[in-house]
Design a protein around this motif. Structure first.
Motif, PDB file in Angstrom:
ATOM      1  N   LEU A 100       0.830  -1.209   0.000  1.00 46.40           N
ATOM      2  CA  LEU A 100       0.000   0.000   0.000  1.00 46.40           C
ATOM      3  C   LEU A 100       0.864   1.259   0.000  1.00 46.40           C
ATOM      4  CD1 LEU A 100      -2.809  -1.010   2.512  1.00 46.40           C
ATOM      5  CD2 LEU A 100      -3.059  -0.652   0.052  1.00 46.40           C
ATOM      6  N   ASP A 101       1.920   1.252   0.782  1.00 51.00           N
ATOM      7  CA  ASP A 101       2.829   2.401   0.827  1.00 51.00           C
ATOM      8  C   ASP A 101       3.373   2.700  -0.567  1.00 51.00           C
ATOM      9  OD1 ASP A 101       4.835   4.318   2.013  1.00 51.00           O
ATOM     10  OD2 ASP A 101       6.213   2.749   1.344  1.00 51.00           O
ATOM     11  N   GLU A 102       3.822   1.660  -1.256  1.00 50.89           N
ATOM     12  CA  GLU A 102       4.434   1.849  -2.571  1.00 50.89           C
ATOM     13  C   GLU A 102       3.430   2.336  -3.601  1.00 50.89           C
ATOM     14  OE1 GLU A 102       7.990  -1.453  -2.556  1.00 50.89           O
ATOM     15  OE2 GLU A 102       5.923  -2.182  -2.569  1.00 50.89           O
ATOM     16  N   VAL A 103       2.259   1.704  -3.658  1.00 53.84           N
ATOM     17  CA  VAL A 103       1.298   2.079  -4.695  1.00 53.84           C
ATOM     18  C   VAL A 103       0.687   3.450  -4.420  1.00 53.84           C
ATOM     19  CG1 VAL A 103      -0.703   0.885  -3.695  1.00 53.84           C
ATOM     20  CG2 VAL A 103      -0.599   1.327  -6.152  1.00 53.84           C
ATOM     21  N   PHE A 104       0.414   3.775  -3.166  1.00 54.86           N
ATOM     22  CA  PHE A 104      -0.165   5.090  -2.892  1.00 54.86           C
ATOM     23  C   PHE A 104       0.826   6.205  -3.195  1.00 54.86           C
ATOM     24  CE2 PHE A 104      -3.511   3.089  -0.037  1.00 54.86           C
ATOM     25  CZ  PHE A 104      -4.539   3.361  -0.923  1.00 54.86           C
ATOM     26  N   GLU A 105       2.105   5.928  -3.029  1.00 54.34           N
ATOM     27  CA  GLU A 105       3.091   6.930  -3.412  1.00 54.34           C
ATOM     28  C   GLU A 105       3.059   7.159  -4.921  1.00 54.34           C
ATOM     29  OE1 GLU A 105       7.292   8.619  -2.084  1.00 54.34           O
ATOM     30  OE2 GLU A 105       7.075   6.455  -1.865  1.00 54.34           O
ATOM     31  N   MET A 106       2.939   6.090  -5.698  1.00 56.07           N
ATOM     32  CA  MET A 106       2.876   6.252  -7.152  1.00 56.07           C
ATOM     33  C   MET A 106       1.595   6.959  -7.592  1.00 56.07           C
ATOM     34  SD  MET A 106       5.705   5.296  -8.391  1.00 56.07           S
ATOM     35  CE  MET A 106       6.470   5.878  -6.864  1.00 56.07           C
ATOM     36  N   ILE A 107       0.472   6.683  -6.911  1.00 55.78           N
ATOM     37  CA  ILE A 107      -0.770   7.392  -7.212  1.00 55.78           C
ATOM     38  C   ILE A 107      -0.610   8.871  -6.884  1.00 55.78           C
ATOM     39  CG2 ILE A 107      -3.196   7.669  -6.556  1.00 55.78           C
ATOM     40  CD1 ILE A 107      -3.265   4.585  -6.165  1.00 55.78           C
ATOM     41  N   THR A 108       0.008   9.175  -5.752  1.00 58.02           N
ATOM     42  CA  THR A 108       0.226  10.566  -5.354  1.00 58.02           C
ATOM     43  C   THR A 108       1.139  11.276  -6.349  1.00 58.02           C
ATOM     44  OG1 THR A 108      -0.043   9.966  -3.025  1.00 58.02           O
ATOM     45  CG2 THR A 108       1.037  12.064  -3.496  1.00 58.02           C
ATOM     46  N   TRP A 109       2.210  10.602  -6.764  1.00 59.01           N
ATOM     47  CA  TRP A 109       3.103  11.203  -7.768  1.00 59.01           C
ATOM     48  C   TRP A 109       2.344  11.509  -9.053  1.00 59.01           C
ATOM     49  CZ3 TRP A 109       8.591   8.543  -7.878  1.00 59.01           C
ATOM     50  CH2 TRP A 109       9.214   8.740  -6.632  1.00 59.01           C
ATOM     51  N   ARG A 110       1.442  10.612  -9.441  1.00 54.06           N
ATOM     52  CA  ARG A 110       0.621  10.854 -10.630  1.00 54.06           C
ATOM     53  C   ARG A 110      -0.292  12.051 -10.400  1.00 54.06           C
ATOM     54  NH1 ARG A 110      -2.094   8.261 -15.146  1.00 54.06           N
ATOM     55  NH2 ARG A 110      -2.823  10.144 -16.216  1.00 54.06           N
ATOM     56  N   GLN A 111      -0.864  12.130  -9.218  1.00 46.81           N
ATOM     57  CA  GLN A 111      -1.797  13.206  -8.873  1.00 46.81           C
ATOM     58  C   GLN A 111      -1.125  14.575  -8.965  1.00 46.81           C
ATOM     59  OE1 GLN A 111      -3.493  12.619  -5.003  1.00 46.81           O
ATOM     60  NE2 GLN A 111      -4.962  14.265  -5.197  1.00 46.81           N
ATOM     61  N   ILE A 112       0.146  14.656  -8.585  1.00 43.55           N
ATOM     62  CA  ILE A 112       0.840  15.951  -8.598  1.00 43.55           C
ATOM     63  C   ILE A 112       1.663  16.154  -9.874  1.00 43.55           C
ATOM     64  CG2 ILE A 112       0.833  16.164  -6.088  1.00 43.55           C
ATOM     65  CD1 ILE A 112       3.749  15.270  -6.059  1.00 43.55           C
ATOM     66  N   GLY A 113       1.459  15.277 -10.855  1.00 41.42           N
ATOM     67  CA  GLY A 113       2.021  15.492 -12.175  1.00 41.42           C
ATOM     68  C   GLY A 113       3.438  15.031 -12.404  1.00 41.42           C
ATOM     69  N   LEU A 114       3.949  14.145 -11.561  1.00 44.56           N
ATOM     70  CA  LEU A 114       5.323  13.686 -11.727  1.00 44.56           C
ATOM     71  C   LEU A 114       5.459  12.553 -12.740  1.00 44.56           C
ATOM     72  CD1 LEU A 114       6.646  13.820  -8.049  1.00 44.56           C
ATOM     73  CD2 LEU A 114       6.955  15.497  -9.886  1.00 44.56           C
ATOM     74  N   HIS A 115       4.354  11.921 -13.097  1.00 43.14           N
ATOM     75  CA  HIS A 115       4.414  10.874 -14.126  1.00 43.14           C
ATOM     76  C   HIS A 115       3.020  10.606 -14.674  1.00 43.14           C
ATOM     77  CE1 HIS A 115       2.575   7.313 -12.121  1.00 43.14           C
ATOM     78  NE2 HIS A 115       2.952   7.921 -11.013  1.00 43.14           N
ATOM     79  N   GLU A 116       2.979   9.830 -15.758  1.00 40.69           N
ATOM     80  CA  GLU A 116       1.718   9.394 -16.364  1.00 40.69           C
ATOM     81  C   GLU A 116       1.711   7.885 -16.571  1.00 40.69           C
ATOM     82  OE1 GLU A 116       1.164  11.549 -19.982  1.00 40.69           O
ATOM     83  OE2 GLU A 116       0.867  13.462 -18.973  1.00 40.69           O
ATOM     84  N   LYS A 117       2.492   7.170 -15.783  1.00 35.63           N
ATOM     85  CA  LYS A 117       2.617   5.730 -15.970  1.00 35.63           C
ATOM     86  C   LYS A 117       1.371   5.005 -15.453  1.00 35.63           C
ATOM     87  CE  LYS A 117       7.641   5.999 -15.528  1.00 35.63           C
ATOM     88  NZ  LYS A 117       8.866   5.428 -14.910  1.00 35.63           N
ATOM     89  N   PRO A 118       0.915   3.986 -16.175  1.00 33.38           N
ATOM     90  CA  PRO A 118      -0.275   3.245 -15.745  1.00 33.38           C
ATOM     91  C   PRO A 118      -0.065   2.511 -14.413  1.00 33.38           C
ATOM     92  CG  PRO A 118       0.211   2.814 -18.054  1.00 33.38           C
ATOM     93  CD  PRO A 118       1.389   3.550 -17.497  1.00 33.38           C
ATOM     94  N   ILE A 119      -1.117   2.492 -13.606  1.00 35.00           N
ATOM     95  CA  ILE A 119      -1.127   1.817 -12.306  1.00 35.00           C
ATOM     96  C   ILE A 119      -2.337   0.885 -12.302  1.00 35.00           C
ATOM     97  CG2 ILE A 119      -1.329   2.119  -9.804  1.00 35.00           C
ATOM     98  CD1 ILE A 119      -0.242   5.040 -10.311  1.00 35.00           C
TER      99      ILE A 119
END
Length: 194
Positions: A114-133
């Protein structure tokens, strides 16, 4: 996304989980190898993550792992994979895994997953990437996360747009189908630690 070169997988390092989850981990590893997609993961030898790595390697695939040096006493490193790297911290591990991956698959896991995936979702939310999750919702394991996401959005703690940043698949095969139907990210990943 036509053909990613590498997918980062987050999942459990526990061996005690039910066989339905183990079977999916083995299937995922084999499919990554069959599709010539490298596995990027945390470098451990145990649990679902170990099964994915072993099945990918056994099927002729490429596996790339990153493990913080302080975890050696907790997680047994798998030094027999294609590329293995010791790193200095959990932060560096996450960053390296992010950099090497074109997409993220999430099999059932615990708090670390959960820690890892929520960080990637947050990074997507703030525009740091567009990679599929993509959450692979084996045995309805991720249903509570679906409900949580719906609640967060309905209570206005996130917008409806954020719902499009991650997906739920009911099987490993469906996850690859979702991934294939997604457009290639419009710009290169730019995430850096602030």
């Amino acid at each position: 996304m036509d053909h990613p070169s590498a997918i980062c997988v987050y999942s459990s390092s526990k061996d005690e989980v039910a066989s339905v989850y183990k079977d999916s981990a083995i299937e995922l590893g084999k499919l990554l190898a069959d599709k010539n997609i490298s596995l990027v993961y945390g470098g451990g030898d145990k649990g679902l993550m170990g099964l994915i790595a072993h099945s990918c390697m056994d099927a002729g695939g490429k596996v790339i792992g990153f493990m913080p040096t302080h975890l050696q006493g907790i997680e047994k490193p798998d030094l027999d994979i294609t590329e293995f790297y010791f790193v200095e911290s959990m932060h560096e591990r996450k960053q390296k895994m992010f950099e090497r991956a074109d997409a993220f698959f999430i099999l059932p896991g615990g708090f670390g997953t959960l820690d890892e995936v929520f960080e990637m979702i947050t990074w997507r939310q703030i525009g740091l990437h567009e990679k599929p999750i993509i959450f692979i919702n084996i045995n309805h394991y991720w249903d509570p996360v679906k409900l949580l996401a719906d609640n967060i959005i309905s209570q206005k703690f996130a917008s409806e747009t954020h719902r499009t940043y991650f997906f739920f698949a009911n099987s490993v095969g469906e996850a690859f189908g979702i991934l294939k139907g997604l457009p290639k990210p419009s710009h290169a990943a730019c995430a850096e630690w602030m």
